[in-house]
Write a protein that holds these residues in place. Structure first.
Motif, short mmCIF file in Angstrom:
data_model
loop_
_atom_site.label_atom_id
_atom_site.label_comp_id
_atom_site.label_asym_id
_atom_site.label_seq_id
_atom_site.Cartn_x
_atom_site.Cartn_y
_atom_site.Cartn_z
N ARG A 137 0.85 -1.19 0.00
CA ARG A 137 0.00 0.00 0.00
C ARG A 137 0.89 1.24 0.00
NH1 ARG A 137 -5.31 -1.26 1.60
NH2 ARG A 137 -5.54 -3.47 2.13
N LEU A 138 0.68 2.09 -0.97
CA LEU A 138 1.48 3.30 -1.09
C LEU A 138 0.58 4.54 -1.10
CD1 LEU A 138 4.03 2.21 -3.87
CD2 LEU A 138 4.34 2.12 -1.38
N ILE A 170 -8.25 5.00 0.26
CA ILE A 170 -8.49 6.10 1.20
C ILE A 170 -8.08 7.39 0.50
CG2 ILE A 170 -7.82 7.12 3.41
CD1 ILE A 170 -7.23 4.27 4.40
N ILE A 171 -8.98 8.35 0.47
CA ILE A 171 -8.73 9.61 -0.24
C ILE A 171 -8.79 10.77 0.74
CG2 ILE A 171 -9.52 11.14 -2.09
CD1 ILE A 171 -10.78 8.61 -3.39
N LYS A 172 -7.72 11.53 0.81
CA LYS A 172 -7.64 12.67 1.72
C LYS A 172 -7.59 13.96 0.91
CE LYS A 172 -7.23 10.28 5.61
NZ LYS A 172 -8.25 10.33 6.69
N PHE A 190 -4.42 6.62 -0.76
CA PHE A 190 -3.72 5.53 -0.09
C PHE A 190 -4.36 4.20 -0.49
CE2 PHE A 190 -3.51 9.29 2.51
CZ PHE A 190 -2.23 9.32 3.04
N GLY A 191 -3.53 3.22 -0.87
CA GLY A 191 -4.11 1.92 -1.16
C GLY A 191 -3.21 1.03 -1.97
N PRO A 194 -4.49 -1.80 -7.47
CA PRO A 194 -5.76 -1.64 -8.20
C PRO A 194 -6.64 -0.54 -7.62
CG PRO A 194 -5.73 -3.71 -6.97
CD PRO A 194 -4.35 -3.16 -6.92
N ALA A 195 -6.70 -0.44 -6.29
CA ALA A 195 -7.54 0.58 -5.67
C ALA A 195 -7.00 1.98 -5.97
CB ALA A 195 -7.60 0.36 -4.16
N SER A 196 -5.68 2.15 -5.88
CA SER A 196 -5.08 3.45 -6.15
C SER A 196 -5.29 3.86 -7.60
CB SER A 196 -3.58 3.40 -5.84
OG SER A 196 -2.97 4.65 -6.10
#
Length: 223
Positions: A137-138, A170-172, A190-191, A194-196
Motif C-alpha cells: 500500500r502506497l 483512502i482519499i484525503k 492511499f491503497g 488496483p484501488a489506487s
C-alpha cells in the motif's frame, strides 16, 4: 540500448475504453466498480488525446536502492517499458538517510504510462518483501485545480465518500483548500495498486468532466 523487463510478472493490461481489467489487477473490484471504472475510461477516451499526468508516489526509503537497481538498470527499465518519466527525489547532503522513512517518486506520462510504471514499482516492492504477506500500500498525490476541489468533495462530502467506497482507496482532501491562494492543491490517495489506480482514474475523469462542463458553459454564454 535495450533493458530487461522491469518485472518478472506480466503487467496487467491497461483498461481500454470498455473497462477491461486483467485478472491480476482486478483485486477486490466488483462488477459495479468495474462498470464505474469503464465509464471513467470511456469519458477520458472520448476527450482530447491522452495528456501527460503527473503523480507523486511515496515509496519506502529502504527499497529505493532496489527500484534504482545496479547502475540504474531497474529504473531505466521502468522508463523504457512504460514510456513514463520517473524521477526519485534526491537526498540532501545534510539528511540522515537512516531517519528518512519514504522518498517521493515523481511520475509523468499518459494514463497508460502511469498504470505501467506504478505497477512496476508496486511489484518490485512486493518482490523485495517489504509488506510481508500483506498487500503493498502506497501513498499517491495528484495536484487538482483548487477551483475544482468542491466537485470532488460534493455536497456534505458525498462524492469523496462514494469514491472511497467504490475504489477501496483512502482519499484525503486538503482541509484548507478554500483558504489557500494556490492554484492547485494535493489530493492524497492511499491503497494497493488496483484501488489506487481506480481512484486516480476516477478523480482524473471528474476533473476532465468538470473542465468540459465549464468550457461548455463559457461557450454558451459567449453565443
Amino acid at each position: 540500448m535495450s533493458y530487461p523487463p522491469a518485472t518478472g510478472h506480466m503487467v496487467p493490461p491497461y483498461p481500454n475504453q470498455y473497462g477491461t481489467l486483467g485478472a491480476s489487477a482486478n483485486g477486490n473490484l466488483n462488477l459495479l466498480q468495474q462498470q464505474q471504472h469503464s465509464q471513467s475510461i470511456a469519458h477520458l477516451s472520448q476527450s482530447a488525446p491522452a495528456a501527460n499526468e503527473t503523480v507523486h508516489l511515496y515509496v519506502p526509503n529502504t527499497v529505493i536502492g532496489a527500484i534504482i537497481g545496479t547502475k540504474g538498470v531497474f529504473i531505466k527499465s521502468i522508463i523504457n517499458n512504460s514510456n513514463a518519466s520517473v524521477k526519485i527525489s534526491p537526498l540532501s547532503p545534510h539528511e540522515d538517510q537512516n531517519k528518512i522513512i519514504e522518498r517521493q517518486v515523481t511520475i509523468s506520462g499518459t494514463p497508460e504510462a502511469q498504470w505501467k510504471s506504478q505497477y512496476y514499482i508496486y511489484d518490485k516492492i512486493r518482490q523485495e518483501g517489504y509488506a510481508g504477506d500483506d498487500e503493498v500500500r502506497l501513498r499517491a498525490e495528484i495536484y487538482v485545480p483548487t477551483a475544482l476541489i468542491g466537485r470532488l468533495v460534493g455536497k456534505g462530502g458525498q462524492n469523496v465518500r462514494q469514491l472511497q467506497q467504490s475504489t477501496g482507496a483512502i482519499i484525503k482532501l486538503p482541509e484548507d483548500s478554500q483558504q489557500t491562494s494556490a492554484s492547485e492543491v494535493p489530493v492524497k490517495i492511499f491503497g494497493p495498486f488496483p484501488a489506487s489506480q481506480f481512484a486516480q482514474r476516477r478523480i482524473q475523469s471528474i476533473i476532465q468532466m468538470s473542465r468540459d462542463s465549464i468550457n461548455t458553459s463559457n461557450e454558451d454564454s459567449n453565443n
